[in-house]
Design an enzyme around this catalytic site. Structure first.
Site, PDB file in Angstrom:
ATOM      1  N   TYR A  61       0.907  -1.078  -0.121  1.00 13.72           N
ATOM      2  CA  TYR A  61       0.291  -0.528  -0.260  1.00 13.72           C
ATOM      3  C   TYR A  61       0.783   1.139   0.190  1.00 13.72           C
ATOM      4  O   TYR A  61       1.641   1.591   1.271  1.00 13.72           O
ATOM      5  CB  TYR A  61      -0.690   0.264   1.405  1.00 13.72           C
ATOM      6  CG  TYR A  61      -2.004  -0.811   0.942  1.00 13.72           C
ATOM      7  CD1 TYR A  61      -2.302  -1.647   0.146  1.00 13.72           C
ATOM      8  CD2 TYR A  61      -2.504  -1.273   2.616  1.00 13.72           C
ATOM      9  CE1 TYR A  61      -3.048  -2.626   0.660  1.00 13.72           C
ATOM     10  CE2 TYR A  61      -3.172  -2.731   2.622  1.00 13.72           C
ATOM     11  CZ  TYR A  61      -3.728  -3.287   1.558  1.00 13.72           C
ATOM     12  OH  TYR A  61      -4.105  -4.708   1.695  1.00 13.72           O
ATOM     13  N   HIS A 130       0.043 -12.097   1.363  1.00 17.86           N
ATOM     14  CA  HIS A 130      -0.577 -10.961   0.805  1.00 17.86           C
ATOM     15  C   HIS A 130      -1.377 -12.049  -0.760  1.00 17.86           C
ATOM     16  O   HIS A 130      -3.134 -11.662  -0.336  1.00 17.86           O
ATOM     17  CB  HIS A 130      -0.674  -9.713   0.429  1.00 17.86           C
ATOM     18  CG  HIS A 130      -1.078  -9.070  -0.250  1.00 17.86           C
ATOM     19  ND1 HIS A 130      -1.061  -7.265   0.276  1.00 17.86           N
ATOM     20  CD2 HIS A 130      -2.850  -8.662  -0.511  1.00 17.86           C
ATOM     21  CE1 HIS A 130      -2.069  -6.739  -0.390  1.00 17.86           C
ATOM     22  NE2 HIS A 130      -3.007  -6.826   0.065  1.00 17.86           N
ATOM     23  N   SER A 210     -12.971  -5.657   2.456  1.00 14.70           N
ATOM     24  CA  SER A 210     -13.684  -4.407   2.004  1.00 14.70           C
ATOM     25  C   SER A 210     -15.577  -5.121   2.460  1.00 14.70           C
ATOM     26  O   SER A 210     -16.476  -5.819   1.251  1.00 14.70           O
ATOM     27  CB  SER A 210     -13.109  -4.763   0.102  1.00 14.70           C
ATOM     28  OG  SER A 210     -12.374  -4.654  -0.126  1.00 14.70           O
ATOM     29  N   LEU A 212     -17.612  -3.604   2.823  1.00 15.02           N
ATOM     30  CA  LEU A 212     -18.386  -2.564   2.279  1.00 15.02           C
ATOM     31  C   LEU A 212     -18.250  -2.578   0.919  1.00 15.02           C
ATOM     32  O   LEU A 212     -19.131  -1.067   0.416  1.00 15.02           O
ATOM     33  CB  LEU A 212     -18.274  -1.263   3.242  1.00 15.02           C
ATOM     34  CG  LEU A 212     -18.825  -0.694   4.523  1.00 15.02           C
ATOM     35  CD1 LEU A 212     -18.223   0.578   5.214  1.00 15.02           C
ATOM     36  CD2 LEU A 212     -20.307  -1.134   5.046  1.00 15.02           C
ATOM     37  N   GLY A 213     -17.556  -3.242   0.010  1.00 14.05           N
ATOM     38  CA  GLY A 213     -18.210  -3.700  -1.359  1.00 14.05           C
ATOM     39  C   GLY A 213     -17.319  -2.299  -1.460  1.00 14.05           C
ATOM     40  O   GLY A 213     -17.574  -1.899  -2.900  1.00 14.05           O
ATOM     41  N   ARG A 214     -16.519  -2.399  -0.798  1.00 13.87           N
ATOM     42  CA  ARG A 214     -15.190  -0.843  -1.678  1.00 13.87           C
ATOM     43  C   ARG A 214     -16.026   0.171  -1.406  1.00 13.87           C
ATOM     44  O   ARG A 214     -15.904   1.116  -2.439  1.00 13.87           O
ATOM     45  CB  ARG A 214     -14.425  -1.004  -3.065  1.00 13.87           C
ATOM     46  CG  ARG A 214     -13.779  -2.534  -3.253  1.00 13.87           C
ATOM     47  CD  ARG A 214     -13.184  -2.553  -4.542  1.00 13.87           C
ATOM     48  NE  ARG A 214     -12.113  -3.639  -4.189  1.00 13.87           N
ATOM     49  CZ  ARG A 214     -12.723  -4.695  -4.255  1.00 13.87           C
ATOM     50  NH1 ARG A 214     -13.285  -5.649  -4.263  1.00 13.87           N
ATOM     51  NH2 ARG A 214     -11.242  -5.577  -3.910  1.00 13.87           N
ATOM     52  N   PHE A 216     -19.344   0.571  -1.811  1.00 17.95           N
ATOM     53  CA  PHE A 216     -20.368   0.966  -2.522  1.00 17.95           C
ATOM     54  C   PHE A 216     -21.946   0.939  -2.146  1.00 17.95           C
ATOM     55  O   PHE A 216     -22.769   1.434  -2.195  1.00 17.95           O
ATOM     56  CB  PHE A 216     -20.376  -0.230  -3.712  1.00 17.95           C
ATOM     57  CG  PHE A 216     -21.045   0.240  -4.747  1.00 17.95           C
ATOM     58  CD1 PHE A 216     -21.222   0.639  -5.479  1.00 17.95           C
ATOM     59  CD2 PHE A 216     -22.276  -1.029  -5.261  1.00 17.95           C
ATOM     60  CE1 PHE A 216     -22.278   1.522  -6.763  1.00 17.95           C
ATOM     61  CE2 PHE A 216     -23.467  -0.546  -6.924  1.00 17.95           C
ATOM     62  CZ  PHE A 216     -23.535   0.449  -7.158  1.00 17.95           C
TER      63      PHE A 216
END
Length: 335
Positions: A61, A130, A210, A212-214, A216
């Site tokens: 990152y 990863h 994720s 929260l769906g990135r 979305f």
């Protein structure tokens, strides 16, 4: 703060207690457009003050800058944080979209030293591979990771986006505390591919990234134009063309269910993930304290069997349109 047990300790005892909701720190430094280090550090501090212990980062990152940010944020507060980081994804400075994987034992050791230095800590609480390197037997990679545990540089081991078969093999070398995978209302892969069943058979916790769906599933994204020019979601299949429209219709139904429940769509989506089992944790990412507080409100949302069935009815498995990653990235998952 609600806590959950993270896998099993190598001696067979239960693993450490960590917050049921952690904090994904990736977006504070990379992939989602502009960032504000001061607000991000304030968000991490606020998370720790509210009892969030599980902080998730990775060396890729930035690359590297997110670990440095987390290290700066936990300085003087190390005892409050359970730090998880990852190694194994290689980025090409000349081509930011290019990806490679490396699971060679010598690289495992070198990557760990780099992460320890950037984080400013003596021991990594949870160290993930990863992505699985198809060119290196998982036994060799996990063997090198186990050496880090023996050396006191790492406490617990994890894998990310590994298949059930790979997890089985890895667990024979050293206990795996956590398997990280995308898991949410619109990504139910761990249920379908045997990953969640394998975790339960082996005593491994599933850490949902994720959830929260990135972003979305929060309902805040209404158009692809809501993304900044350098936001990687612009190139994600689920956020393009007809896929976007179909997925937006599903999210609108989730918004309606959340309104009936008296919570936000984000809280409903997170409550759904946590309702999948005591061995499931979630690490929603945010860069703002206000969003963090909203996410933590999910801990107060209780979903009945009837409500879970209603959610499944409007957002069943495989309902999301489009792959979750572009083809080159999808090639590295579930190995």
């Amino acid at each position: 703060m609600q806590t959950r047990t993270l896998g099993k300790h190598p001696d067979g005892k239960q693993g450490p207690q960590v917050s049921a909701l952690g904090l994904g720190c990736m977006g504070m430094s990379d992939f989602y457009g502009r960032h504000d280090d001061a607000e991000s550090i304030a968000t991490i501090h606020h998370a720790l003050d509210r009892g969030v212990t599980l902080l998730d980062t990775a060396d890729m990152y930035g690359p590297h800058t997110n670990e440095q940010l987390v290290g700066k944020a936990i300085k003087g507060r190390r005892e409050l944080a359970f730090v998880a980081t990852k190694f194994g994804i290689m980025r090409d400075p000349a081509n930011p979209t290019a990806r490679g994987v490396n699971g060679r034992p010598e690289y495992v050791h070198a990557a760990c030293e780099g992460s320890l230095k950037r984080l400013g800590i003596e021991t990594i609480d949870l160290y993930y591979q990863h992505r699985v390197d198809p060119g290196v037997p998982i036994e060799e990679t996990v063997g090198a990771m186990a050496e880090l545990v023996q050396a006191g540089k790492v406490r617990y081991l994890g894998l990310s986006e590994a298949s059930a078969a790979t997890l089985e093999r890895a667990s024979k070398v050293h206990p795996i505390a956590a398997l990280q995978s995308e898991f949410s209302l619109w990504t139910r892969d761990p249920e379908d591919n045997g990953m969640l069943a394998a975790c339960r058979r082996l005593g491994v916790s599933l850490v949902a990234y994720s959830p929260l769906g990135r972003g979305f599933l929060t309902g805040a994204i209404r158009s692809p134009d809501d993304f900044e020019a350098d936001d990687y979601r612009r190139s994600s299949p689920r956020f393009q063309g007809e896929n976007f429209a179909r997925n937006l219709a599903l999210v609108d139904q989730v918004k309606a269910l959340a309104a009936d429940k008296g919570c936000s769509p984000a809280q409903l989506a997170l409550a759904w993930v946590l309702a999948q089992g005591e061995d499931v944790l979630a690490i929603p990412g945010t860069r703002q304290r206000s969003r963090l507080d909203e996410n933590l409100g999910a801990l107060d949302v209780r979903l009945s069997a009837a409500e879970l069935a209603a959610i499944d009815a409007v957002f069943p498995p495989d309902a999301a349109a489009g792959e979750r990653y572009a083809a080159e990235s999808m090639a590295h998952v579930n190995r």
